[in-house]
Design a protein around this motif. Structure first.
Motif, short mmCIF file in Angstrom:
data_model
loop_
_atom_site.label_atom_id
_atom_site.label_comp_id
_atom_site.label_asym_id
_atom_site.label_seq_id
_atom_site.Cartn_x
_atom_site.Cartn_y
_atom_site.Cartn_z
N UNK A 1 0.13 44.51 -10.24
CA UNK A 1 -0.84 45.56 -10.57
C UNK A 1 -1.76 45.09 -11.69
N UNK A 2 -1.14 44.50 -12.72
CA UNK A 2 -1.94 44.01 -13.85
C UNK A 2 -2.97 42.98 -13.42
N UNK A 3 -2.57 42.10 -12.51
CA UNK A 3 -3.48 41.05 -12.05
C UNK A 3 -4.50 41.58 -11.04
N UNK A 4 -4.20 42.72 -10.46
CA UNK A 4 -5.07 43.26 -9.41
C UNK A 4 -4.92 42.51 -8.11
N UNK A 5 -3.72 41.98 -7.86
CA UNK A 5 -3.48 41.22 -6.64
C UNK A 5 -3.19 42.16 -5.47
N UNK A 6 -3.49 41.71 -4.26
CA UNK A 6 -3.22 42.52 -3.08
C UNK A 6 -1.74 42.41 -2.69
N UNK A 7 -1.23 41.17 -2.67
CA UNK A 7 0.17 41.02 -2.23
C UNK A 7 0.80 39.75 -2.76
N UNK A 8 2.13 39.70 -2.59
CA UNK A 8 2.89 38.52 -2.99
C UNK A 8 3.82 38.16 -1.83
N UNK B 1 10.17 37.98 -8.63
CA UNK B 1 10.22 39.20 -9.44
C UNK B 1 9.16 39.18 -10.54
N UNK B 2 8.98 38.02 -11.16
CA UNK B 2 7.97 37.90 -12.23
C UNK B 2 6.59 38.22 -11.67
N UNK B 3 6.28 37.63 -10.52
CA UNK B 3 4.95 37.81 -9.94
C UNK B 3 4.75 39.24 -9.45
N UNK B 4 5.80 39.80 -8.83
CA UNK B 4 5.74 41.19 -8.39
C UNK B 4 5.43 42.12 -9.56
N UNK B 5 6.10 41.83 -10.67
CA UNK B 5 5.91 42.65 -11.86
C UNK B 5 4.49 42.59 -12.41
N UNK B 6 3.78 41.53 -12.08
CA UNK B 6 2.42 41.36 -12.60
C UNK B 6 1.34 41.80 -11.61
N UNK C 1 0.86 -1.19 0.00
CA UNK C 1 0.00 0.00 0.00
C UNK C 1 0.89 1.23 0.00
N UNK C 2 1.86 1.25 0.93
CA UNK C 2 2.86 2.31 0.93
C UNK C 2 4.23 1.65 0.80
N UNK C 3 4.97 2.03 -0.23
CA UNK C 3 6.30 1.44 -0.45
C UNK C 3 7.41 2.30 0.15
N UNK C 4 7.22 3.61 0.15
CA UNK C 4 8.32 4.49 0.56
C UNK C 4 7.82 5.84 1.05
N UNK C 5 8.66 6.49 1.86
CA UNK C 5 8.43 7.86 2.32
C UNK C 5 9.60 8.70 1.82
N UNK C 6 9.29 9.81 1.18
CA UNK C 6 10.34 10.64 0.59
C UNK C 6 10.11 12.09 1.00
N UNK C 7 11.16 12.81 1.34
CA UNK C 7 10.99 14.24 1.59
C UNK C 7 11.89 15.04 0.67
N UNK C 8 11.56 16.31 0.54
CA UNK C 8 12.28 17.16 -0.40
C UNK C 8 12.24 18.60 0.12
N UNK C 9 13.41 19.20 0.25
CA UNK C 9 13.38 20.60 0.69
C UNK C 9 13.99 21.51 -0.38
N UNK C 10 13.87 21.05 -1.63
CA UNK C 10 14.49 21.83 -2.70
C UNK C 10 13.54 22.87 -3.30
N UNK C 11 12.32 22.95 -2.75
CA UNK C 11 11.36 23.89 -3.32
C UNK C 11 10.98 24.99 -2.32
N UNK C 12 10.45 26.07 -2.85
CA UNK C 12 9.97 27.19 -2.05
C UNK C 12 8.56 27.54 -2.52
N UNK C 13 7.86 28.30 -1.69
CA UNK C 13 6.45 28.59 -1.98
C UNK C 13 6.24 30.08 -2.23
N UNK C 14 5.44 30.39 -3.21
CA UNK C 14 5.02 31.77 -3.46
C UNK C 14 3.51 31.83 -3.34
N UNK C 15 3.01 32.90 -2.72
CA UNK C 15 1.56 33.06 -2.60
C UNK C 15 1.17 34.43 -3.13
#
Ligand code: ASP
Ligand code: MG
Length: 405
Positions: A326-333, A319-324, A251-265
């Motif tokens: 105003x155009x997207x009408x987002x409150x924050x990043x 930077x890409x998201x920050x640049x967008x 049912x479960x063969x393995x557990x894997x973790x990864x800290x190579x990613x970051x999150x943007x909201x």
């Protein structure tokens, strides 16, 4: 008599003594009556050193010259290994990727194999010789030397195994197989005897680095069974094969973790058609590889979108998201570099209810908060704080009884 492709990674041939040890092992395989084709990586950290040299010398680093440079590492290794084989009384000939008939596209630094024409390899075998092929390289359809990318020697081995219709493709490395958790994190981690291509690919995607994902995909697409094993202890390792209906699926063969990613909201974006499309097109145009995406249920016509990207791409993506904004009408990043993912993988999960609940309960019992969730048919992934990732892996490994033989 069997035809075996044996791949040796950088640490396996890290110095002269390792070269002689590997040659001795190849010689024994030959003396048992097998035909052997070898694919060899650059010695030790040589590829990294060549990359470093290039960055010292050049800011532009043209792809064609990079490939000529990097493939020199494997060229050295293949010649030295042949010399060591000769000392063992085994006739052996080295071949560059080009000489071995590995034809690629023209995409320098990460070329893809388009054809394998191994006539010279076959001829060498027929003459009772051991062909030793420089890994991770080929010749492009424009006749330039190409590099297949990091970890490309695995792909070379699989491609040769397919083209020669070999009986086995053995990937010798510095670990003794694929484990059901990282043994550095979980001392009770067990080596898996066997797992399916699909499980291995999900483990790769969830952060398990070896064997290289591209070679597993290639092996799956061409039906080449892989045997991942140790070049230090030589014991039998892990078989990666097609799913076999006759075998009971874990049912479960393995557990894997990864800290190579970051999150943007991105918060407070209008919940209207085209917003996500605009956002993710802009990221794609900068070649940023987005992994998980989550969007909240909208409140009062606006919503939040979170997604993960490789750490190395975080500042560009921000930077890409920050640049967008105003155009997207987002409150924050907001950018959050301190996340990790923890995943459980298992082919039997498809048909077994309650696995999701058990994973969430295990994390809850540890007081670990789940920030994002993503699933496939045979994988469950949770985004959590990076500082609790190891604790999560240990707890899940125990909860799913993966320490049991
Ligand atoms: N030496 C190359 C690398 O380190 C190719 C390989 O090892 O597969 O990426
Ligand atoms: Mg390597």
């Amino acid at each position: 008599m069997a035809l075996v492709v044996q791949k040796f990674g950088g640490t396996s041939v890290g110095d002269g003594e390792r070269m002689r040890t590997v040659a001795d092992y190849i010689a024994r395989t030959v003396r048992r009556g097998n035909q052997v084709v070898v694919a060899v990586s650059a010695m030790g950290k040589e590829t990294d050193q060549l990359l470093h040299l290039a960055s010292e010398v050049s800011a532009t680093r043209p792809g064609r010259e990079m490939d000529m440079l990097i493939t020199a590492g494997e060229r050295k290794a293949m010649a030295l290994l042949c010399m060591a084989l000769h000392d063992q009384g085994i006739p052996a000939d080295s071949f560059t990727g080009s000489q071995a008939g590995i034809v690629t596209d023209t995409d320098h630094t990460r070329a893809k194999i388009v054809a394998v024409r191994p006539d010279r390899i076959r001829k060498a075998l027929d003459a009772g010789r051991v062909p030793v092929v420089g890994g991770a390289q080929g010749v492009s359809v424009d006749r330039d030397v190409t590099f297949l990318g990091r970890g490309g020697t695995d792909t070379t081995a699989v491609a040769l195994a397919k083209a020669l219709d070999a009986d086995a493709c053995e990937i010798y490395t510095d670990v003794s197989g694929v484990f059901n958790a990282d043994p550095r994190i979980v001392p009770e981690a067990r080596r898996l005897k066997r797992l399916s291509f699909e499980e291995m690919l999900e483990m790769n995607a969830a952060g398990c680095p070896k064997p290289a994902m591209r070679s597993v995909e290639f092996a799956r697409n061409h039906g080449v069974r892989l045997h991942v094993r140790s070049a230090f202890t030589w014991e039998p390792g892990t078989w990666i094969t097609e799913e076999d209906a006759s075998m009971e699926q874990a049912i479960v063969s393995a557990v894997v973790s990864d800290s190579s990613e970051a999150k943007l909201t991105v918060t407070g974006v209008p919940d209207t058609p085209g917003i996500a499309a605009r956002l993710f097109r802009a990221l794609a145009d900068r070649s940023i590889n987005v992994d998980m995406v989550e969007q909240n249920v909208s409140m009062a016509g606006t919503t939040d979108i979170s997604f993960t990207v490789p750490h190395d791409d975080l500042s560009t993506a921000h930077a890409v998201v920050d640049g967008l904004r105003v155009e997207l009408g987002a409150v924050g990043v907001t950018a959050d570099p301190d996340i990790a993912t923890v995943s459980i993988i298992g082919a039997g999960m498809k048909t077994q209810p309650g696995v999701t609940a058990a994973m969430f309960e295990t994390l809850a019992a540890e007081g670990i908060n789940i920030e994002m969730i993503s699933t496939s048919a045979i994988r469950l992934t949770c985004v959590i704080r990076s500082d609790v990732a190891e604790r999560a892996v240990v707890a899940l490994h125990k909860a799913f009884e993966l320490e049991a033989g």
